[in-house]
Motif scaffolding. Structure first.
Motif, PDB file in Angstrom:
ATOM      1  N   ALA A 295      71.487  56.558  41.675  1.00 37.38           N
ATOM      2  CA  ALA A 295      72.549  57.352  41.064  1.00 37.38           C
ATOM      3  C   ALA A 295      73.848  57.240  41.853  1.00 37.38           C
ATOM      4  CB  ALA A 295      72.119  58.816  40.966  1.00 37.38           C
ATOM      5  N   VAL A 296      73.743  57.255  43.188  1.00 38.61           N
ATOM      6  CA  VAL A 296      74.943  57.188  44.017  1.00 38.61           C
ATOM      7  C   VAL A 296      75.588  55.810  43.912  1.00 38.61           C
ATOM      8  CG1 VAL A 296      75.808  57.332  46.375  1.00 38.61           C
ATOM      9  CG2 VAL A 296      74.081  58.948  45.592  1.00 38.61           C
ATOM     10  N   LEU A 297      74.782  54.762  43.968  1.00 36.68           N
ATOM     11  CA  LEU A 297      75.331  53.415  43.881  1.00 36.68           C
ATOM     12  C   LEU A 297      75.903  53.133  42.505  1.00 36.68           C
ATOM     13  CD1 LEU A 297      72.705  51.350  45.913  1.00 36.68           C
ATOM     14  CD2 LEU A 297      74.946  52.153  46.637  1.00 36.68           C
ATOM     15  N   GLY A 298      75.283  53.700  41.458  1.00 34.94           N
ATOM     16  CA  GLY A 298      75.841  53.547  40.127  1.00 34.94           C
ATOM     17  C   GLY A 298      77.214  54.175  40.023  1.00 34.94           C
TER      18      GLY A 298
ATOM     19  N   ALA B  66      72.333  65.299  46.075  1.00 32.77           N
ATOM     20  CA  ALA B  66      73.092  64.055  46.233  1.00 32.77           C
ATOM     21  C   ALA B  66      73.436  63.465  44.873  1.00 32.77           C
ATOM     22  CB  ALA B  66      72.285  63.061  47.068  1.00 32.77           C
ATOM     23  N   ALA B  67      72.477  63.480  43.942  1.00 32.69           N
ATOM     24  CA  ALA B  67      72.754  62.965  42.603  1.00 32.69           C
ATOM     25  C   ALA B  67      73.838  63.789  41.918  1.00 32.69           C
ATOM     26  CB  ALA B  67      71.471  62.959  41.776  1.00 32.69           C
TER      27      ALA B  67
ATOM     28  N   ALA C 152      72.015  46.254  47.148  1.00 37.13           N
ATOM     29  CA  ALA C 152      72.949  46.696  46.107  1.00 37.13           C
ATOM     30  C   ALA C 152      74.237  47.237  46.718  1.00 37.13           C
ATOM     31  CB  ALA C 152      72.285  47.759  45.228  1.00 37.13           C
ATOM     32  N   LEU C 153      74.097  47.966  47.812  1.00 40.45           N
ATOM     33  CA  LEU C 153      75.273  48.511  48.471  1.00 40.45           C
ATOM     34  C   LEU C 153      76.142  47.400  49.049  1.00 40.45           C
ATOM     35  CD1 LEU C 153      76.731  51.088  49.359  1.00 40.45           C
ATOM     36  CD2 LEU C 153      75.363  51.056  51.446  1.00 40.45           C
TER      37      LEU C 153
ATOM     38  N   ARG D  93      86.315  57.613  47.820  1.00 41.64           N
ATOM     39  CA  ARG D  93      85.921  57.863  49.200  1.00 41.64           C
ATOM     40  C   ARG D  93      84.784  58.884  49.266  1.00 41.64           C
ATOM     41  NH1 ARG D  93      90.017  59.095  54.236  1.00 41.64           N
ATOM     42  NH2 ARG D  93      88.436  59.091  55.881  1.00 41.64           N
ATOM     43  N   GLU D  94      84.804  59.896  48.417  1.00 38.84           N
ATOM     44  CA  GLU D  94      83.716  60.874  48.405  1.00 38.84           C
ATOM     45  C   GLU D  94      82.386  60.207  48.095  1.00 38.84           C
ATOM     46  OE1 GLU D  94      84.546  64.110  45.804  1.00 38.84           O
ATOM     47  OE2 GLU D  94      86.456  64.593  46.733  1.00 38.84           O
ATOM     48  N   VAL D  95      82.399  59.253  47.152  1.00 33.79           N
ATOM     49  CA  VAL D  95      81.146  58.588  46.790  1.00 33.79           C
ATOM     50  C   VAL D  95      80.677  57.679  47.920  1.00 33.79           C
ATOM     51  CG1 VAL D  95      79.975  57.230  45.023  1.00 33.79           C
ATOM     52  CG2 VAL D  95      81.901  58.674  44.384  1.00 33.79           C
TER      53      VAL D  95
END
Length: 793
Positions: A497-500, A466-467, A538-539, A477-479
């Protein structure tokens, strides 16, 4: 007792996965009592041969070889209980005779070009590779090779006085065929046969001449050929090579029915397995199994049906000149007697018995990558047994075990191991129920091996992947989709990492359409996180930021669109409207005032033009202020509905959304509709507006169930002048013609009742003029029990 003289070395040519060949091999081995047995298969598998005798090993299974540095480069060598090679392997292990694999090492097979040895397609004089079975059948006067082989080998009763005689006859026939078609032998086969001869020489040097080789009948003449060691090694010189890893993996009968591995696919593995396993009266036993299967499916099948089906199969075999009833005869008898002539019922027998869903088992001691071992542990602890036959799984995410199952399946999907597919229609956004369709296929072992590069456990591997996907994603959109998948999989360590990456891309992306594509996944992720108890603060901040930027940029993005782009934007508008309803409203900053309430009369006006002024607030059209974000979105919808340069289909959808949400009253919407569909508006633009207002997702169902909406359209249509109506009719047919027949019929019935049928719900029969507050309050105690004590009193 001394062993009988053996015809050394003894070459037993077989057909892969043939029960008759397997029985003949077993009889020949018992008669010859060799000192060692060689079996066709990759040479590196010698260390794995002993596992075939493990009590936990149950065929069908396959040898899996894959490149250590590239697990996706893999090959299978499948074995069924009725495979001659498996019979030889088990016989040798049971009596304590050394057994070896003799074929070309997988290290060379995997390193070679997949088309290596298939011949030069550019050569005009290239001879096609012969089909030995078809050649022998033709020589015997039969047109159907499969049927001839079944009569000559698979349906034979016993091996006769000399169990080796059939193999000698087959070897003689293959020798003639190879002499006739020598130029068509594939280079790949020549190399494999050279390696087999070298392995045979080494076995004879170690164990003497009493060696038995079990291989495809086509290779027997080549193995009997007298060649030099130098010539054979010359054929193997310079072959590419890769480091490989081998193990046993479960296989399925359904997969045996396809051309796989070395191209030995068969059409009826379940039937062949039955012929091999049945101790006697195979036809009677087969009919009994078919009757049992049909009874389980509630088909009326009696013992008398079984008796008649057996008699019919035997009669058909006699009429067709066959030694015993084969698959064709038993199938015809099952269709005529047990299934009453129905091909639908016969399809069940073919799928469940003729092919079958048997899934093999492999002992825990078989070599496996660490990720596979962790997956096996999780499957056992969560009671999720791999099954070849697809089955549905309904999960309640409020339970600990079901929630853990959901996380495992979502993590595997992140790793590309699609053991489970989400079942459409079983899950709702933000609900606590989730549906899956599970089906384990042998190829998934390769996917697990490939995913092993990301980690040694399912959780760590999914987190690492995922990272990586977050760093390499190309679009916003992919993220956002990845963030949703991480929440579904419970990968809290991957979220930073994903939210960043999500925050960075959202801050840099200025395209309102791409932001609109990304927002629904963010909203779903927030709702799913809430169901699973995940911290999504955060999201939520990122989602609210994206939503506000959509509110600002969407009106400009909807201007001057081509028809196809406008249709896509209408769908985005629906998705964003649904997503915003799921988002939490932000708290207003100190010292700022929210956007004016829609319907208050202080809205600055839509788009570049003033647009129609909203109705003054009335008792019927009064709208409560829903919150800061909702207010801003309502303002955006008003700008879209009144924007002069906004595409007609988008303006119509925005007007409809305002009306459905109670953000625009009946009079305001009626006035907007009259302006959009006035005679001064070009027909194409008017058609697009009405299509946006009354077409699209949901079809005409809202018109059937929302009497206000029906009355609105009915009132406008009744006010169209007679001379204008012919020009309006094509516009309506374009939109309403796309409705389902049932919806059109219901609308016609409503229209047939006359103007009095389309009245507000408050005045409809059975409804009071005003809501009954006491009756409404009576449900609050039940709501508190269901939703929790936070429900306001």
């Amino acid at each position: 007792m001394t062993a009988p003289p053996a015809r050394a070395p003894l070459l037993l040519g077989v057909r892969h996965h043939g029960p008759g060949s397997a029985r003949a091999v077993r009889a020949a081995l018992a008669a010859a009592r060799p000192a060692a047995v060689l079996v066709e298969g990759p040479a590196e598998a010698d260390a794995l041969a002993g596992l075939a005798a493990d009590p936990d090993m149950r065929p069908p299974v396959a040898l899996l070889a894959h490149a250590a540095d590239d697990p996706g480069r893999a090959a299978f060598w499948p074995f069924a209980a009725f495979s001659p090679e498996w019979t030889a392997l088990r016989w040798a292990l049971d009596v304590g005779v050394p057994v070896r694999f003799a074929d070309l090492p997988a290290a060379h097979t995997l390193a070679a070009d997949p088309t290596w040895g298939d011949g030069d397609e550019d050569a005009d004089d290239a001879a096609p590779a012969p089909d030995p079975l078809a050649e022998l059948a033709r020589a015997a006067g039969h047109e159907d090779p499969e049927r001839w082989w079944e009569d000559a080998v698979e349906l034979r009763e016993g091996g006769g006085a000399d169990p080796l005689a059939p193999f000698e006859a087959l070897a003689e026939a293959m020798t003639v065929l190879r002499e006739r078609h020598g130029s068509a032998v594939r280079p790949r086969d020549l190399v494999r046969e050279a390696h087999m001869r070298l392995r045979l020489r080494a076995a004879r040097k170690e164990f003497g001449d009493r060696i038995v080789v079990v291989c495809g009948a086509w290779h027997v003449p080549a193995l009997a050929l007298r060649t030099t060691v130098a010539a054979d090694r010359a054929l193997l010189k310079g072959l590419p090579k890769v480091r490989t890893e081998l193990t046993w993996v479960p296989w399925t009968h359904r997969r045996l029915a396809r051309r796989s591995g070395y191209g030995a696919g068969i059409t009826a593995p379940g039937w062949y397995g039955h012929l091999f396993a049945a101790p006697d009266r195979p036809v009677e036993r087969w009919m009994t199994r078919a009757a049992g299967l049909l009874r389980e499916a509630d088909h009326p099948v009696s013992t008398a049906h079984v008796i008649e089906a057996v008699r019919l199969a035997e009669g058909l075999a006699a009429l067709r000149g066959r030694p015993r009833p084969g698959l064709d005869e038993t199938t015809d008898a099952v269709r005529a007697v047990l299934c009453g002539g129905s091909d639908v019922s016969l399809g069940l027998v073919r799928d469940r018995l003729v092919i079958g869903d048997d899934l093999g088992e492999v002992p825990a001691g078989a070599p496996a990558v660490p990720l596979q071992r962790d997956l096996t542990r999780l499957q056992k602890s969560l009671r999720l047994k791999p099954e070849a036959d697809g089955r549905d799984l309904d999960l309640d995410l409020r339970g600990g075990t079901d929630a853990a199952r959901s996380r495992l399946l979502h993590r595997l999907r992140l790793l590309g191991v699609d053991w489970g597919e989400p079942a459409p229609g079983r899950s709702g956004t933000g609900t606590f129920r989730e549906g899956w369709r599970l089906s384990w296929q042998p190829e998934l072992h390769v996917r697990v091996a490939e995913a092993g590069v990301w980690g040694t456990t399912v959780e760590s591997a999914a987190t690492a992947r995922a990272a990586f996907l977050a760093r390499t994603a190309d679009t916003l959109r992919e993220v956002t989709d990845l963030a949703e998948r991480c929440l579904l999989a419970g990968l809290g360590d991957a979220l930073p990492a994903v939210l960043g990456a999500l925050a960075d891309r959202a801050a840099l992306d200025t395209d309102a359409a791409r932001l609109a594509d990304a927002l629904p996944a963010l909203a779903r992720a927030l709702r799913y996180g809430d169901v699973r108890g995940t911290d999504t603060a955060a999201l939520a901040g990122v989602a609210l930021g994206v939503a506000e930027r959509i509110c600002v940029g969407l009106p400009a993005a909807c201007a001057g669109l081509a028809p196809a782009a406008a249709e896509a934007m209408r769908d985005r508008l629906d998705a964003v409207h649904t997503a915003i309803a799921l988002l939490p409203d932000p708290k207003p900053d100190p010292g700022t005032e929210p956007d004016p309430k829609p319907g208050s009369g202080s809205d600055p006006g839509p788009g570049p033009g003033p647009g129609p002024a909203p109705d003054p607030p009335s008792e019927a059209d009064a709208v409560p202020g829903p919150g800061l974000l909702s207010d801003r979105w309502a303002g955006t919808l008003r700008r879209l509905a009144g924007g002069e340069r906004v595409a007609g289909v988008v303006r119509g959808r925005a007007a409809r959304t305002l009306f459905d949400g109670g953000l625009a009253g009946t009079r305001e919407t009626g006035r907007t509709m009259g302006l959009a569909l006035s005679p001064a508006v070009p027909p194409a633009e008017a058609a697009a507006w009405i299509d946006g207002f009354a077409g699209g997702a949901g079809g005409g169902l809202p018109l059937v169930h929302d009497e206000r909406l029906f009355a609105l359209l009915d009132a406008w249509l009744g006010a169209v002048p007679d001379e204008v109506f012919p020009a309006v009719l094509p516009l309506l047919r374009r939109t309403f013609g796309g409705y389902d027949p049932g919806v059109r019929r219901a609308l016609g019935e409503l229209a047939a009742r006359g103007p009095g049928a389309a009245v507000p719900a408050a005045a409809a029969p059975g409804f009071a003029a005003e809501p009954d507050a006491a009756r409404a309050d009576a449900v609050l105690p039940l709501l508190r029990l269901v939703l929790g004590p936070e429900v306001p009193a």
